[in-house]
Design an enzyme around this catalytic site. Structure first.
Site, PDB file in Angstrom:
ATOM      1  CB  THR A  61      -0.679   0.231   1.254  1.00  0.00           C
ATOM      2  OG1 THR A  61      -0.034   0.658   2.423  1.00  0.00           O
ATOM      3  CG2 THR A  61      -2.157  -1.425   1.411  1.00  0.00           C
ATOM      4  CB  VAL A  66       8.133  -0.538   8.684  1.00  0.00           C
ATOM      5  CG1 VAL A  66       8.237   1.478   8.737  1.00  0.00           C
ATOM      6  CG2 VAL A  66       7.711  -0.781   9.906  1.00  0.00           C
ATOM      7  CE  LYS A  67       5.306   0.838  -0.325  1.00  0.00           C
ATOM      8  NZ  LYS A  67       4.082   1.491  -1.174  1.00  0.00           N
ATOM      9  CB  VAL A  68      11.453   3.789   4.854  1.00  0.00           C
ATOM     10  CG1 VAL A  68      12.686   4.418   5.553  1.00  0.00           C
ATOM     11  CG2 VAL A  68      10.920   2.863   5.900  1.00  0.00           C
TER      12      VAL A  68
END
Ligand code: E4P
Length: 218
Positions: free
Chosen positions: A27, A86-88
């Site tokens: 997402t 965790v998208k960083v």
């Protein structure tokens, strides 16, 4: 090759999951906004809802852009469910946060990758996934699939564990070309995934088989 769906739409995620070929979900804040999900609690609950549909990695993006903020937000996201990745974003602060998360055993997806150098530094920081955006590169007359090839070569040279997640996939040929190169994962819309199923010769062949059967069997 793992198949992730790039959406926050629960119906589409269920449809892909029902096909039996879905490995995960990505997402981003734009996709969450498209579904009208707003407010911290609703956003967190939506990630949990997605995790309850798919038994695989679900990328949830941090909004903070500073190291401390990313760490705090990422730790809260990781607490939500064991499937959360965790998208960083690929920034200096993002690289520091990815390094921190990797030492804590928190999985990360380094997003907004547009060059091999960015992928290399994210892998060195310990990212679980790097997300080169191939469709957006194509949009600016740059070969997105060629970037996947370049990153594959570099990661293989040094045996990085970081997985190449081909993102911003737009159509079935992107998926096929990324599979030929050896991208570990692709993420794209349901339409691109479903398009892999279709072939006019399959439709014609099936129609003929059924017509021949019905001639004798009514
Ligand atoms: C990746 O994780 C992104 O969510 C995504 O693939 C972006 O795709 P787009 O370029 O179609 O917005």
């Amino acid at each position: 090759m793992k198949f992730f769906i790039d959406t926050a739409n629960l119906d589409q995620i269920k449809e892909a999951e029902d096909l039996g070929i879905l490995d995960g979900v990505t997402t981003n804040p734009s996709l969450m906004a498209k579904e009208g999900i707003s407010g911290a609690n609703n956003i967190l609950q939506h990630y949990v809802n997605i995790c309850n549909i798919v038994d695989g990695p679900v990328s949830a993006e941090v909004i903070a852009t500073d190291y401390e903020g990313m760490v705090k937000e990422g730790e809260d996201l990781a607490e939500l469910h064991s499937n959360i990745v965790v998208k960083v974003p690929m920034t200096k602060e993002g690289i520091k946060a990815i390094k921190y998360f990797s030492t804590k055993g928190i999985k990360t997806n380094c997003t907004l990758i547009f060059s091999a150098g960015q992928a290399l530094i994210a892998a060195k920081a310990g990212a679980t996934y790097v997300s080169p955006f191939i469709g957006r590169l194509d949009d600016v007359s740059t070969n997105g699939v060629a970037l996947i090839e370049q990153i594959r070569l570099i990661f293989d040279n040094y045996m990085f564990d970081t997985q190449i997640l081909a993102a911003s996939v737009r159509h079935p040929m992107h998926i096929i070309e990324c599979a030929e190169i050896g991208a570990d994962v692709m993420t794209g819309p349901l339409s691109a995934i479903l398009a892999l199923i279709n072939h006019p010769l399959t439709d014609n062949g099936l129609a003929k088989f059924l017509a021949d059967y019905n001639k004798l069997n009514g």
